[in-house]
Write an enzyme that holds these catalytic residues in place. Structure first.
Site, PDB file in Angstrom:
ATOM      1  N   SER A  55       0.800  -1.231   0.000  1.00 27.86           N
ATOM      2  CA  SER A  55       0.000   0.000   0.000  1.00 27.86           C
ATOM      3  C   SER A  55       0.830   1.276   0.000  1.00 27.86           C
ATOM      4  O   SER A  55       0.308   2.339  -0.284  1.00 27.86           O
ATOM      5  CB  SER A  55      -0.958   0.012   1.189  1.00 27.86           C
ATOM      6  N   LYS A  99       0.971   4.360   6.920  1.00 27.32           N
ATOM      7  CA  LYS A  99       0.274   5.188   5.929  1.00 27.32           C
ATOM      8  C   LYS A  99       0.772   6.616   6.038  1.00 27.32           C
ATOM      9  O   LYS A  99       1.370   7.022   7.026  1.00 27.32           O
ATOM     10  CB  LYS A  99      -1.248   5.177   6.161  1.00 27.32           C
TER      11      LYS A  99
END
Length: 193
Positions: A55, A99
Site C-alpha cells: 500500500s 500510511k
C-alpha cells in the site's frame, strides 16, 4: 620504628585500595549511564517494524524493515506527509499499519472525481501516488476531530486506509510513531521521503 613503618604501609595500601575502588565505581557509573542512554535511543528511535503489503509503494515495499521514531510526537504533532505507524482503534491484535498523513485535525476531507480535497481545496502532493479510484467513506465530507488524522497509502489502488470503515480516522493516541528509515533489504536502505 618498625611499627610505624608497618602502619604507614597499611595506610598507603588502604589509600590505594580506596582510590582503586573510587576509580572502579566511577567507571561502573559511566558504563551504566551509557547503557541507559543507549537503551533509550534504541527503544525510542530504533524500534523496527516490518512492512506488510504494497500500500505504500513506491516508498515502502512488502517485507521492508523500517525504523520508527516513537518520541517525535511527544514533542510535536504529526504533520501532513509524515508516514506514520499505527494500529486502527489501538487494537493490539492487528498488525501495524504504515500510511501517509494527508488530513490534519479540524480539517474537512473529501475525495471526488479521483482528487483529494482539504477544506474544499485540492491537495497538491509532493510524493508519488497512484490514482484514487475508490473514494470510500470520503465520497462524503469528513470533518476530523481535534485528535484525528486522515491517512492514505501512496498506492491508493491497493491500500486499506482512512477511506475504509475498518481503519477510519486515526487518533493521535493510536499512533506508535513516525517511520523514518528503511534498514532492510539493502536495495531499499535509506531515509523515507
Amino acid at each position: 620504628m618498625k611499627m610505624e613503618l608497618r602502619f604507614r604501609k597499611d595506610r598507603d595500601r588502604s589509600r590505594k585500595y580506596e582510590a582503586a575502588m573510587k576509580a572502579i565505581g566511577g567507571w561502573v557509573l559511566r558504563i551504566a549511564v551509557v547503557c541507559v542512554l543507549a537503551f533509550g535511543v534504541v527503544w525510542y528511535l530504533g524500534q523496527w517494524r516490518s512492512v506488510v503489503g504494497d500500500s505504500m509503494n513506491p516508498v515502502l515495499h512488502n517485507g521492508d524493515i523500517v525504523l520508527v521514531n516513537q518520541i517525535v510526537y511527544d514533542a510535536s504533532n504529526p504533520k501532513r506527509g509524515d508516514v506514520i505507524v499505527f494500529r486502527p482503534d489501538g487494537n493490539e491484535d492487528l498488525h501495524v499499519y504504515m500510511k501517509r498523513i494527508v488530513g490534519l485535525p479540524g480539517e474537512t476531507i473529501q475525495i471526488k472525481d479521483g482528487k483529494l480535497y482539504i477544506d474544499g481545496k485540492e491537495l497538491e502532493e509532493e510524493y508519488k501516488t497512484t490514482a484514487i479510484e475508490d473514494a470510500g467513506v470520503a465520497a462524503e465530507e469528513i470533518k476530523l476531530k481535534k485528535d484525528e488524522y486522515f491517512v492514505l497509502g501512496d498506492n491508493r489502488m491497493a491500500s486499506e486506509d482512512s477511506r475504509s470503515q475498518e481503519v477510519g480516522n486515526v487518533k493521535k493516541t493510536d499512533i506508535e510513531g513516525k517511520a523514518w528509515f528503511v534498514i532492510s533489504p539493502k536495495e531499499h536502505v535509506g531515509f523515507l521521503k
